[in-house]
Design a protein around this motif. Structure first.
Motif: not given
Length: 208
Positions: A99, A127, A131, A141-142, A145-146, A148-149
């Motif tokens: 990531t 998580a 964070d 952070k937003e 995690w986007q 990350w997936e």
């Protein structure tokens, strides 16, 4: 499984007396089957001749970070980093690395991965723990995690899984040189000897 403290202990022994590092390197005679193995099927190392398989929870990997960077800079021998993992173990650490790489912040965040997985400073887990450290280092952070997936990270995960399997890595740190020569970490008696062996293998003609 992980040889976390081996190099730290070996460095203490080396500094406490006995054979000096120079004497040790001068006496080295590296042998296939003892200091390194040869993969039956070579794997691609990309542009860097040395591939290091690591895990953010491995203390030895963390301790080696500055030494590897200095050795690579001095010798001009490139080192690529591959997070070692299986389909179900060490997965989160590998995904964290990928990531950061996909976000383009790996150069500044690589060592933070070790901190997140090894520090006892924070009691947070999962998580929330990640964070907390992302906030400390001003990482979005937003977006994190986007990514990350994302499919891009999933593709990177598939690649590192395939390399871990192809290199037959079962412990960290592990090193593959020229896509064929696999260092036997348990045969190494000092950090200096590790770098001597990596240099030797990087200059060694590939077996046909």
């Amino acid at each position: 499984m992980l040889k976390k403290m081996m190099f730290a202990l070996l460095m203490i022994v080396a500094l406490s007396g006995g054979v000096s590092a120079n004497e040790l390197m001068a006496s080295n005679s590296f042998e296939q089957g003892r200091h390194y193995e040869v993969l039956d099927t070579p794997i691609s190392t990309g542009a860097a001749p040395v591939m290091e398989f690591f895990y953010y929870g491995c203390r030895t990997c963390y301790q080696l970070v500055p030494a590897i960077a200095e050795w690579s800079h001095k010798t001009g021998i490139g080192v690529s980093l591959v997070p070692a993992h299986s389909e179900s173990t060490l997965v989160k650490a590998a995904r964290l690395h990928h990531t950061f790489a996909e976000m383009g912040v790996l150069a500044t965040m690589y060592e933070l991965g070790y901190v997140i997985f090894q520090t006892e400073e924070s009691t947070l887990q999962g998580a929330e723990r990640i964070d907390d450290y992302l906030s400390r280092h001003n990482v979005d952070k937003e977006r994190f995690w986007q990514v990350w997936e994302s499919d891009a990270v999933n593709k990177r995960m598939a690649g590192s899984l395939a390399l871990t399997r192809q290199a037959k890595v079962f412990k960290t740190p592990a090193f593959v040189v020229q896509g064929r020569y696999v260092v036997d970490i348990e045969s190494i008696t000092s950090v200096d000897q590790l770098f001597e062996l990596l240099s030797y293998l990087a200059e060694k003609p590939r077996d046909k």
